[in-house]
Structure formats: structure tokens, C-alpha cells
Design an enzyme around this catalytic site. Structure first.
Site, PDB file in Angstrom:
ATOM      1  N   THR A  80       2.939 -12.672   2.685  1.00 52.14           N
ATOM      2  CA  THR A  80       2.113 -13.271   1.634  1.00 52.14           C
ATOM      3  C   THR A  80       2.871 -14.490   1.110  1.00 52.14           C
ATOM      4  OG1 THR A  80       0.773 -12.808  -0.314  1.00 52.14           O
ATOM      5  CG2 THR A  80       2.982 -11.806  -0.272  1.00 52.14           C
ATOM      6  N   GLN A  87       2.061  -5.989  -3.167  1.00 58.65           N
ATOM      7  CA  GLN A  87       2.506  -6.102  -1.765  1.00 58.65           C
ATOM      8  C   GLN A  87       3.805  -5.304  -1.566  1.00 58.65           C
ATOM      9  OE1 GLN A  87       1.486  -9.493  -3.319  1.00 58.65           O
ATOM     10  NE2 GLN A  87      -0.425  -8.512  -2.840  1.00 58.65           N
ATOM     11  N   ASN A 130      -5.254 -10.125  -3.715  1.00 56.77           N
ATOM     12  CA  ASN A 130      -4.920  -9.563  -2.398  1.00 56.77           C
ATOM     13  C   ASN A 130      -4.465  -8.111  -2.549  1.00 56.77           C
ATOM     14  OD1 ASN A 130      -2.623 -10.490  -3.741  1.00 56.77           O
ATOM     15  ND2 ASN A 130      -1.601 -11.270  -1.927  1.00 56.77           N
ATOM     16  N   THR A 146      -5.980 -11.573   3.370  1.00 59.71           N
ATOM     17  CA  THR A 146      -7.102 -10.896   2.719  1.00 59.71           C
ATOM     18  C   THR A 146      -8.214 -11.895   2.378  1.00 59.71           C
ATOM     19  OG1 THR A 146      -6.113 -11.212   0.548  1.00 59.71           O
ATOM     20  CG2 THR A 146      -5.577  -9.149   1.690  1.00 59.71           C
ATOM     21  N   THR A 158      -9.725  -4.656   1.585  1.00 61.83           N
ATOM     22  CA  THR A 158     -10.593  -5.193   2.645  1.00 61.83           C
ATOM     23  C   THR A 158     -11.247  -4.105   3.495  1.00 61.83           C
ATOM     24  OG1 THR A 158      -8.680  -5.277   4.103  1.00 61.83           O
ATOM     25  CG2 THR A 158      -9.194  -7.292   2.875  1.00 61.83           C
ATOM     26  N   GLY A 159     -10.804  -2.849   3.349  1.00 61.16           N
ATOM     27  CA  GLY A 159     -11.367  -1.758   4.151  1.00 61.16           C
ATOM     28  C   GLY A 159     -10.879  -1.749   5.596  1.00 61.16           C
ATOM     29  N   ASP A 210       2.407  14.616   2.029  1.00 66.52           N
ATOM     30  CA  ASP A 210       1.400  15.578   2.507  1.00 66.52           C
ATOM     31  C   ASP A 210       0.757  15.132   3.815  1.00 66.52           C
ATOM     32  OD1 ASP A 210       0.452  13.583   0.501  1.00 66.52           O
ATOM     33  OD2 ASP A 210      -1.519  14.240   1.225  1.00 66.52           O
ATOM     34  N   LYS A 256       1.811   2.170  -5.134  1.00 66.70           N
ATOM     35  CA  LYS A 256       2.356   1.638  -6.400  1.00 66.70           C
ATOM     36  C   LYS A 256       1.441   1.943  -7.580  1.00 66.70           C
ATOM     37  CE  LYS A 256       2.419  -2.385  -4.339  1.00 66.70           C
ATOM     38  NZ  LYS A 256       2.157  -2.029  -2.933  1.00 66.70           N
ATOM     39  N   GLY A 257       0.118   1.745  -7.362  1.00 63.10           N
ATOM     40  CA  GLY A 257      -0.832   1.956  -8.459  1.00 63.10           C
ATOM     41  C   GLY A 257      -0.740   3.362  -9.011  1.00 63.10           C
ATOM     42  N   GLY A 291      -4.501  -4.195  -3.867  1.00 57.89           N
ATOM     43  CA  GLY A 291      -5.488  -3.155  -4.165  1.00 57.89           C
ATOM     44  C   GLY A 291      -4.705  -1.914  -4.533  1.00 57.89           C
ATOM     45  N   HIS A 292      -4.664  -1.591  -5.815  1.00 53.42           N
ATOM     46  CA  HIS A 292      -3.845  -0.476  -6.298  1.00 53.42           C
ATOM     47  C   HIS A 292      -4.758   0.666  -6.752  1.00 53.42           C
ATOM     48  CE1 HIS A 292      -0.209  -3.333  -7.176  1.00 53.42           C
ATOM     49  NE2 HIS A 292      -0.623  -3.365  -5.924  1.00 53.42           N
ATOM     50  N   THR A 293      -4.627   1.802  -6.063  1.00 50.56           N
ATOM     51  CA  THR A 293      -5.553   2.915  -6.293  1.00 50.56           C
ATOM     52  C   THR A 293      -4.985   3.932  -7.278  1.00 50.56           C
ATOM     53  OG1 THR A 293      -6.103   2.655  -3.961  1.00 50.56           O
ATOM     54  CG2 THR A 293      -7.016   4.587  -5.065  1.00 50.56           C
ATOM     55  N   ASP A 326       0.811  -1.227   0.000  1.00 56.66           N
ATOM     56  CA  ASP A 326       0.000   0.000   0.000  1.00 56.66           C
ATOM     57  C   ASP A 326       0.840   1.269   0.000  1.00 56.66           C
ATOM     58  OD1 ASP A 326      -2.230  -1.644   0.109  1.00 56.66           O
ATOM     59  OD2 ASP A 326      -2.272  -1.630   2.296  1.00 56.66           O
TER      60      ASP A 326
HETATM   61  P1  GDP Z   1      -0.751   0.385  -3.552  1.00 58.47           P
HETATM   62  O1  GDP Z   1      -1.337  -0.900  -3.098  1.00 58.47           O
HETATM   63  O2  GDP Z   1       0.732   0.438  -3.303  1.00 58.47           O
HETATM   64  O3  GDP Z   1      -1.076   0.726  -4.971  1.00 58.47           O
HETATM   65  O4  GDP Z   1      -1.381   1.518  -2.631  1.00 58.47           O
HETATM   66  P2  GDP Z   1      -2.949   1.652  -2.218  1.00 58.47           P
HETATM   67  O5  GDP Z   1      -3.715   2.119  -3.383  1.00 58.47           O
HETATM   68  O6  GDP Z   1      -3.424   0.422  -1.541  1.00 58.47           O
HETATM   69  O7  GDP Z   1      -2.847   2.729  -1.070  1.00 58.47           O
HETATM   70  C1  GDP Z   1      -2.346   4.007  -1.294  1.00 58.47           C
HETATM   71  C2  GDP Z   1      -3.432   5.025  -0.914  1.00 58.47           C
HETATM   72  O8  GDP Z   1      -2.841   6.301  -0.787  1.00 58.47           O
HETATM   73  C3  GDP Z   1      -4.502   5.183  -1.972  1.00 58.47           C
HETATM   74  O9  GDP Z   1      -5.713   5.505  -1.361  1.00 58.47           O
HETATM   75  C4  GDP Z   1      -3.991   6.346  -2.808  1.00 58.47           C
HETATM   76  O10 GDP Z   1      -5.028   7.046  -3.480  1.00 58.47           O
HETATM   77  C5  GDP Z   1      -3.372   7.197  -1.753  1.00 58.47           C
HETATM   78  N1  GDP Z   1      -2.221   8.005  -2.176  1.00 58.47           N
HETATM   79  C6  GDP Z   1      -1.234   7.713  -3.067  1.00 58.47           C
HETATM   80  N2  GDP Z   1      -0.299   8.683  -3.084  1.00 58.47           N
HETATM   81  C7  GDP Z   1      -0.691   9.595  -2.184  1.00 58.47           C
HETATM   82  C8  GDP Z   1      -0.118  10.820  -1.725  1.00 58.47           C
HETATM   83  O11 GDP Z   1       0.970  11.240  -2.123  1.00 58.47           O
HETATM   84  N3  GDP Z   1      -0.803  11.497  -0.749  1.00 58.47           N
HETATM   85  C9  GDP Z   1      -1.989  11.050  -0.242  1.00 58.47           C
HETATM   86  N4  GDP Z   1      -2.589  11.770   0.702  1.00 58.47           N
HETATM   87  N5  GDP Z   1      -2.553   9.898  -0.660  1.00 58.47           N
HETATM   88  C10 GDP Z   1      -1.905   9.181  -1.611  1.00 58.47           C
HETATM   89  P1  IMO Z   2      -0.868  -4.140  -2.265  1.00 58.82           P
HETATM   90  O1  IMO Z   2      -0.392  -4.696  -3.591  1.00 58.82           O
HETATM   91  C1  IMO Z   2      -0.955  -4.576   2.064  1.00 58.82           C
HETATM   92  C2  IMO Z   2      -1.101  -8.652   3.656  1.00 58.82           C
HETATM   93  C3  IMO Z   2      -2.375  -9.102   4.337  1.00 58.82           C
HETATM   94  C4  IMO Z   2      -1.813 -10.123   5.317  1.00 58.82           C
HETATM   95  C5  IMO Z   2      -0.691 -10.762   4.525  1.00 58.82           C
HETATM   96  C6  IMO Z   2      -1.077 -12.068   3.820  1.00 58.82           C
HETATM   97  O2  IMO Z   2      -2.143  -3.434  -2.329  1.00 58.82           O
HETATM   98  O3  IMO Z   2       0.232  -3.380  -1.619  1.00 58.82           O
HETATM   99  P2  IMO Z   2      -2.603 -12.739   1.768  1.00 58.82           P
HETATM  100  O4  IMO Z   2      -3.990 -12.349   1.394  1.00 58.82           O
HETATM  101  O5  IMO Z   2      -1.575 -12.404   0.749  1.00 58.82           O
HETATM  102  O6  IMO Z   2      -2.512 -14.158   2.218  1.00 58.82           O
HETATM  103  O7  IMO Z   2      -2.255 -11.857   3.086  1.00 58.82           O
HETATM  104  O8  IMO Z   2      -0.299  -9.817   3.545  1.00 58.82           O
HETATM  105  N1  IMO Z   2      -1.289  -8.139   2.280  1.00 58.82           N
HETATM  106  C7  IMO Z   2      -1.205  -6.849   1.944  1.00 58.82           C
HETATM  107  N2  IMO Z   2      -1.017  -5.758   2.707  1.00 58.82           N
HETATM  108  N3  IMO Z   2      -1.038  -4.452   0.716  1.00 58.82           N
HETATM  109  C8  IMO Z   2      -1.204  -5.540  -0.066  1.00 58.82           C
HETATM  110  O9  IMO Z   2      -1.158  -5.483  -1.413  1.00 58.82           O
HETATM  111  C9  IMO Z   2      -1.341  -6.803   0.546  1.00 58.82           C
HETATM  112  N4  IMO Z   2      -1.527  -8.066   0.090  1.00 58.82           N
HETATM  113  C10 IMO Z   2      -1.484  -8.866   1.152  1.00 58.82           C
HETATM  114  O10 IMO Z   2      -3.009  -8.026   4.991  1.00 58.82           O
HETATM  115  O11 IMO Z   2      -1.247  -9.461   6.412  1.00 58.82           O
HETATM  116 MG    MG Z   3      -2.851  -1.579  -1.826  1.00 61.80          MG
END
Ligand code: GDP
Ligand code: IMO
Ligand code: MG
Length: 429
Positions: A245, A230, A38, A129, A307-308, A339, A16-17, A40-42, A13
Site C-alpha cells: 500500500t 493493513q 482500503n 482495492t 472487496t470480497g 480455531d 485488528k478490528g 476493512g476491520h470486522t 486482515d
Molecule cells: P482486520 O482487517 O485486521 O480487522 O481483519 P478483517 O476484519 O479484515 O478479517 C478478519 C476476519 O476474521 C473477520 O471476518 C473476523 O470476523 C474474523 N475473525 C477474527 N478473529 C477470528 C478468530 O479468532 N477466529 C475466526 N474464525 N475468525 C476470526
Molecule cells: P486491513 O486494514 C489486506 C492490499 C490490497 C493490495 C495492496 C494495495 O483490512 O488489514 P491499496 O488499495 O492500498 O492500493 O492496495 O494492499 N490491501 C490490503 N490487504 N488488508 C487490508 O487492510 C488492505 N489494504 C490494502 O489488496 O494488494
Molecule cells: Mg481487513
């Protein structure tokens, strides 16, 4: 040409997305190499906020090819939902998404097994997840799995029923009430029906030998970006085992997950948050369970994209960052969510760990088995808004100091800084 890689250096998280979407114009092909739903790329742009799970984050650029590599796991129902969601936004993924015939399939019973294993672990659960990741990679390694290419053969249904039957035998030994357990709010029988229907969607996409496709593309001068899922501390070998994972999230995973030789890896973009988060169980040395932790969660909207669940929050951990930089051969760092620290008077960076009588920056074998005291360097916060800033020079001096302190300590340049979730809120240094 070489394959550039973008991957997370913490516990996932990192953002990356967002950055893959920002970098996509520089590439011809974006490829996922491990993980599955598993992730979730936003992505946020033009007022749209969209979360991708299995599909690479280059998909909104219709002229770019997106590839789901052999190392990725596909769950057909989740995949179908993702496709429908994209089509609703006017994207036509059938045009620019290709799938490896060697990607493994997550069966409904893999998801039941995930739930059964987690329930059996009780308090020691991983916090999965529950998308079936662990059991599917287990079957892959045990040479029992089903692959996308199998869905195109006459024997697919028979193979499916054999594997499902063996899973049910295991579920029964665990005493798991699999007929009653709800998978995404559906009982097994209903979910299985949907799954078998969703399988039929796969042939609408190009199902390819992606290793040949990618190596041919490299030969013809195409630029490829591999998108990690991940983060390095969730890697099956180097993460905080067993709270990890089930795939190699580190750079080596690109080689096995796409069929790319090590000599063909180019730049490695390592992406990290200006602080740390973790979702699920497991050790987290700099975790804050105080008002600062709560503030990071609120300001950073730190709730899981898949997963929220609320994410655990803490200060930036340099021993972790250095470990990940080493494992991945990071060439460029990207700092995200700067930020979120806007209103902190003081920001802490963990530079070393005090463990019993010693001070170290090495990650111990079992982070949970020792008492770790993170040692912090205090940095003055910038206490201000970053809205509208588009160039590095205009960033607050205190923030530039935060960036240069990290650069000096990890000895890798930070080439991009993200100051908001939108595509446009990205500063190139
Ligand atoms: P990923 O799994 O690595 O793609 O990351 P996620 O999408 O799970 O989580 C990153 C969260 O941070 C998302 O809700 C993005 O919209 C948000 N985000 C990404 N870059 C920034 C940033 O520079 N500032 C803020 N406030 N939010 C960001
Ligand atoms: P992105 O790509 C954050 C965590 C789960 C759990 C462990 C194992 O969005 O960064 P799994 O479902 O793989 O068996 O879960 O890894 N986990 C993540 N945490 N970002 C992810 O992906 C994750 N994918 C799995 O919360 O602790
Ligand atoms: Mg994510």
C-alpha cells in the site's frame, strides 16, 4: 502516559478490528493513523457483524473518543455510508468521532487514477482495492492534495476543480475512458455529485488539530490506543514492494500519522493469524495452492472484508513474523484465528527459507526474484473443537505446544489468543 499501538504483522486482515474492540474498554481514545477505505476491520458482538473502513474500531463504545488522524485518507462518500450504517445500528458517531483537519481527501478522480494505473500495469498490477489510496498519497507527497480543513474554506471548490482538471489531463494521456468507468456502480458525473454532497457531512463532526488534542490528552493522563490498518508486509518502505500500500503501516507511522513523539510510544501489540493470508498480488513464500490452502480459506472464511476477493492462504511464516516484530518493536503478540486450524492433523510452521545454496531467515530484497523453498517444522494438530473455552489452561495441550513453539522462536510472549470472531471468543494468557 504513552500511546499503545496495535498493528498487523502480516499482509493485513489479521483481525485488528476485533481486538481493538476487545481492548477499547481499557482506553479513553482510539485513533487511526494511516490507510483509509482500503481497510476493512470486522467486529462481531451480540449477534452483530460490522465492517469499518475509515472509522476507528472503538466507535461502538459511546463513552470513548475515536479519532481519524492526519495520516488517514478520507473518501467522503464511503465515510457517509459508514456513518449511516452505524446510525442504523443505534450508534451516534457525531458524539464521539473527531477528525483531523490535516487528513487528506480522496477525490473521485483519485479513484479513476487508481483504476487507470492498475489497468496500465496489466499482469503486474498491485491488486489495489481501487479506493484511490496510491494516487491520494502521491498528491499528498507532491504537495498537491486537498485536506479536510480545506473544505471549511471559501476556496475549496476552486481548489477541487483545479486538482480534478489536472487528474483528467493525466487520465487522458493514459487513454482511460473516465466518463464511462463506474465508481461503485456509478458513472463519474453521478459519483462526483454524491461526493460534493457528502463533503457537507464533515462539519457535523469535530474537525480538530488532532496532534494537539492527543498530546494534551496524554498530559492529562488519558489512555490512547493507535489502531493500525493493513500489515507490515504492505508497508511502503518495508513491504514486498511494489506490491504494497502507499503508507507506513509500521509503528513509525503512528508518529507521523498522529503527531506522537517516538518517546511517547508504549506497548506495541503485534497481531498475527495462526497461519498466513494475502489478498491482491505479490510474493507469498508459504502460499498453499493445494487442498490445505483451500481448507484454510473455507474454514477461515477468507474472503476480503472490503472487496470480497478470495484471500490467498498459507502456513505461518516466522521469517516474516520476526521481520515485523523487529520493525515495530513489538512487546506483546496476539495470535488470531487459532480455531481455523482445529481440524488439521499436522500444522506446518516455516522457520527458515532455503534460497539456492543458502538457508536464511532474512527477507530477501525482492522475494519474487529468487526461488524460495520454505523450510517447515511440523507440529501435531489438536484436532478438536475450542467452543466454550475461556481460559488458557483449558486449551488443548497440542495447541499450547504450538503457541510455546512460536514464542520460543520469536522470543516475544503471546498474551492473547483468539478462537472465534466474536468479542467473547478471546483468551487472555
Ligand atoms: P482486520 O482487517 O485486521 O480487522 O481483519 P478483517 O476484519 O479484515 O478479517 C478478519 C476476519 O476474521 C473477520 O471476518 C473476523 O470476523 C474474523 N475473525 C477474527 N478473529 C477470528 C478468530 O479468532 N477466529 C475466526 N474464525 N475468525 C476470526
Ligand atoms: P486491513 O486494514 C489486506 C492490499 C490490497 C493490495 C495492496 C494495495 O483490512 O488489514 P491499496 O488499495 O492500498 O492500493 O492496495 O494492499 N490491501 C490490503 N490487504 N488488508 C487490508 O487492510 C488492505 N489494504 C490494502 O489488496 O494488494
Ligand atoms: Mg481487513
Amino acid at each position: 502516559m504513552k500511546v499503545d499501538v496495535l498493528l498487523g504483522l502480516q499482509w493485513g486482515d489479521e483481525g485488528k478490528g476485533k481486538i481493538v474492540d476487545v481492548l477499547t474498554p481499557q482506553y479513553d481514545i482510539i485513533a487511526r493513523f494511516q490507510g483509509g477505505p482500503n481497510a476493512g476491520h470486522t467486529l462481531e458482538f451480540d449477534g452483530i457483524k460490522h465492517v469499518l473502513h475509515i472509522i476507528p474500531s472503538g466507535i461502538f463504545h459511546s463513552e470513548k473518543i475515536n479519532i481519524i488522524g492526519n495520516g488517514v485518507l478520507i473518501e467522503p462518500v464511503i465515510f457517509e455510508k459508514e456513518i449511516t450504517g452505524l446510525q442504523r445500528l443505534g450508534v451516534s458517531p457525531t458524539q464521539n468521532l473527531k477528525i483531523s483537519n490535516k487528513s487528506h481527501l480522496i477525490l473521485p478522480t483519485h479513484r479513476l487514477l487508481d483504476a487507470a494505473y492498475e489497468a496500465a500495469k496489466g499482469k503486474a498490477k498491485v491488486g489495489s482495492t481501487l479506493k484511490g489510496i496510491g494516487p491520494t498519497y502521491t498528491d499528498k507527497t507532491a504537495r498537491l492534495g486537498l485536506r479536510v480543513g480545506d473544505t471549511l474554506t471559501d476556496s475549496f471548490e476552486a481548489k477541487y476543480h483545479n486538482l480534478k482538471t489536472s487528474h483528467i489531463r493525466i487520465l487522458d494521456t493514459y487513454g482511460f475512458d473516465w466518463q464511462e468507468y463506474l465508481i461503485d456502480n456509478m458513472p463519474f458525473a453521478e459519483y462526483e455529485k454524491k461526493w460534493l454532497e457528502a463533503i457537507r457531512l464533515l462539519p457535523s463532526f469535530d474537525i480538530i488539530d488532532s496532534e494537539y488534542y492527543l498530546n494534551d490528552a496524554l498530559k492529562s493522563g488519558k489512555k490512547i490506543l493507535a489502531e493500525g490498518a493493513q500489515g507490515s508486509l504492505l508497508d511502503i518502505d518495508f513491504g514486498s514492494y511494489p506490491f504494497v500500500t502507499s503508507s507506513n503501516t509500521v509503528c513509525a507511522g503512528v508518529c507521523s500519522g498522529l503527531g506522537i513523539a517516538p518517546s511517547k510510544i508504549g506497548k506495541v501489540y503485534g497481531i498475527f493469524k495462526a497461519y498466513c493470508t494475502r489478498v491482491g498480488s505479490g510474493p507469498f513464500p508459504t502460499e498453499l495452492i493445494d487442498a490445505d490452502g483451500e481448507k484454510l480459506r473455507t474454514e477461515g472464511r477468507e474472503f476480503g472484508s472490503t472487496t470480497g476477493r478470495p484471500r490467498r492462504c498459507g502456513w505461518l511464516d516466522l521469517p516474516i513474523l520476526k521481520y515485523s516484530i523487529m520493525l515495530n518493536g513489538v512487546t506483546d503478540l496476539i495470535m488470531m484465528k487459532a480455531d481455523v486450524l482445529n481440524s488439521f492433523e499436522t500444522i506446518n510452521i516455516c522457520t527458515e527459507y532455503a534460497i539456492e545454496e543458502t538457508v536464511t531467515e532474512k527477507i530477501p530484497y525482492d522475494l519474487d526474484a529468487v526461488e524460495i523453498q520454505p523450510l517447515y517444522e511440523k507440529i501435531k494438530g489438536w484436532n478438536g473443537n475450542l467452543n466454550g473455552i475461556t481460559s488458557y489452561n483449558n486449551l488443548p495441550e497440542a495447541m499450547k505446544k504450538y503457541i510455546s513453539t512460536i514464542e520460543q522462536m520469536v522470543e516475544i510472549p503471546i498474551t492473547m489468543v483468539s478462537i472465534g470472531p466474536d468479542r467473547t471468543e478471546t483468551i487472555v494468557k
